[in-house]
Scaffold this motif. Structure first.
Motif, mmCIF file in Angstrom:
data_model
loop_
_atom_site.group_PDB
_atom_site.id
_atom_site.type_symbol
_atom_site.label_atom_id
_atom_site.label_comp_id
_atom_site.label_asym_id
_atom_site.label_seq_id
_atom_site.Cartn_x
_atom_site.Cartn_y
_atom_site.Cartn_z
ATOM 1 N N THR A 42 42.783 28.623 42.210
ATOM 2 C CA THR A 42 43.372 28.295 43.506
ATOM 3 C C THR A 42 43.176 26.819 43.814
ATOM 4 O O THR A 42 42.293 26.155 43.272
ATOM 5 C CB THR A 42 42.720 29.104 44.650
ATOM 6 O OG1 THR A 42 41.322 28.761 44.733
ATOM 7 C CG2 THR A 42 42.861 30.593 44.444
ATOM 8 N N PRO A 71 39.145 30.639 48.321
ATOM 9 C CA PRO A 71 39.486 31.898 48.989
ATOM 10 C C PRO A 71 38.423 32.325 50.003
ATOM 11 O O PRO A 71 37.217 32.233 49.734
ATOM 12 C CB PRO A 71 39.563 32.915 47.837
ATOM 13 C CG PRO A 71 39.686 32.089 46.599
ATOM 14 C CD PRO A 71 38.964 30.812 46.875
ATOM 15 N N TYR A 95 44.439 36.421 50.830
ATOM 16 C CA TYR A 95 43.308 35.534 50.573
ATOM 17 C C TYR A 95 42.117 35.822 51.484
ATOM 18 O O TYR A 95 40.994 35.417 51.180
ATOM 19 C CB TYR A 95 43.740 34.074 50.747
ATOM 20 C CG TYR A 95 44.986 33.762 49.966
ATOM 21 C CD1 TYR A 95 44.932 33.484 48.603
ATOM 22 C CD2 TYR A 95 46.239 33.796 50.581
ATOM 23 C CE1 TYR A 95 46.086 33.231 47.878
ATOM 24 C CE2 TYR A 95 47.396 33.538 49.865
ATOM 25 C CZ TYR A 95 47.313 33.266 48.517
ATOM 26 O OH TYR A 95 48.470 33.031 47.798
ATOM 27 N N THR A 151 42.712 35.298 44.041
ATOM 28 C CA THR A 151 42.329 35.478 45.453
ATOM 29 C C THR A 151 40.884 35.922 45.547
ATOM 30 O O THR A 151 40.293 35.871 46.615
ATOM 31 C CB THR A 151 43.205 36.534 46.139
ATOM 32 O OG1 THR A 151 42.951 37.817 45.547
ATOM 33 C CG2 THR A 151 44.677 36.192 46.003
#
Length: 325
Positions: free
Chosen positions: A224, A228, A146, A179
């Motif tokens: 996510t 990130p 990440y 990511t």
């Protein structure tokens, strides 16, 4: 013909599907699932492991550890097995059973997080577990996909130049955001060498990457619960958010024509199709998007009608597919 001695030495980097006959959309799909890890993540995994080896951080007694929803975990399992390293993958209950079994078959230890963090969801809970492991034993080495610049630089050096060579008249590039390694590598490359190319990020509804409100997401890959560290929005021209049910339906439409792709591919194709419809760039537009993996690992989820019905309370297949055959 290629002859290799290690699995990471083979990666088909020049295969594209013209989606116009299949979906009626002027879009080329770059297929990244044809390697021994089965996904684009092999590129980032190889770059991060190689950098750790060069720096001396990865020692003979080291235990690699990484948080992954699946594909990077498989890629690191392949590399660890090939290079003789130990590897622990920290994933969560959304990870496909086939993916977990594949990692274990390659010698990886799989730690599955079953309870999400109240604020950061499953990703935050996975990251907390990784940190606990590293604090408990200094043999653990966290590559941290990440925040690791070797993640995006792998695509700056390989994925983006490959697209540039194949499509010298490229107008728009659509890249999924997980990511954001692939996104940032491609976006940085094109902003430097082909600033006329529009780079559009595709993300899942419920992801917080681009500032949207968090919501449950059941398909691993894109999106996510924690923004990130790699992301720099100044390199991105536009963002499209895709509902998961649209991801599922796009995957089923592709499968109905013989192309079995993973959930991330359904998301990027769905988002790209919508963006192209909203931005009429004419019949001669050249647009490309990236397929991170194939669909075999998703047979018990997004390709399973009962799973789709249970999760989304609707049928997975669009009406026009009822007559496929």
């Amino acid at each position: 013909m290629p002859i290799i001695s290690q699995p990471h030495e083979f990666n088909e980097d020049d295969l594209y599907v013209d989606l116009r006959p299949t979906l009626g959309v002027p879009l080329y799909l770059k297929c990244e699932g044809f390697n021994f890890a089965g996904s684009i993540k092999l590129k980032a995994a190889e770059a991060m492991v190689a950098a750790a080896e060069r720096s001396g951080a990865l020692r003979p007694d080291s235990i690699l550890v990484e948080s992954s929803s699946g594909n990077l975990g498989v890629a690191l399992s392949v590399l660890a097995a090939s290079k003789g390293h130990q590897f622990v993958c920290v994933t969560d209950s959304r990870c496909n059973l086939a993916t977990k079994q594949l990692m274990e078959a390659l010698g990886c230890q799989v730690h599955t997080i079953t309870e999400p963090d109240p604020e950061g969801g499953f990703l935050a809970a996975r990251l907390a577990h990784v940190r606990e492991l590293c604090e408990s034993d200094d043999r653990y080495l966290w590559l941290n996909q990440y925040a690791n610049p070797d993640n995006w630089s792998a695509h700056y050096r390989t994925t983006a130049p490959s697209i540039d060579r194949a499509f010298p008249r490229l107008d728009v590039l659509f890249v999924g955001a997980g990511t954001t390694g692939t996104l940032m590598g491609c976006a940085r490359y094109f902003k430097r060498f082909r600033p006329d190319v529009r780079v559009v990020a595709i993300d899942a509804v419920g992801s917080v990457t681009f500032g949207g409100p968090p919501a449950p997401r059941m398909i691993p890959g894109l999106g996510t619960g924690v923004r990130p560290a790699l992301l720099d929005e100044s390199f991105v021209d536009d963002v499209v958010l895709v509902e998961e049910i649209d991801t599922v339906r796009t995957c089923h439409r592709l499968a109905a024509r013989g192309f079995l792709f993973g959930g991330s591919t359904g998301t990027v194709v769905s988002g790209a199709t919508r963006w192209l419809a909203e931005h009429d760039l004419g019949p001669d537009v050249t647009a490309v998007t990236i397929s991170p993996d194939l669909g075999e690992r998703y047979l018990d989820s997004l390709y399973q009608p009962s799973w789709v019905q249970q999760v989304y309370q609707t049928a997975p297949v669009a009406d026009e597919l009822a007559t496929r055959g």
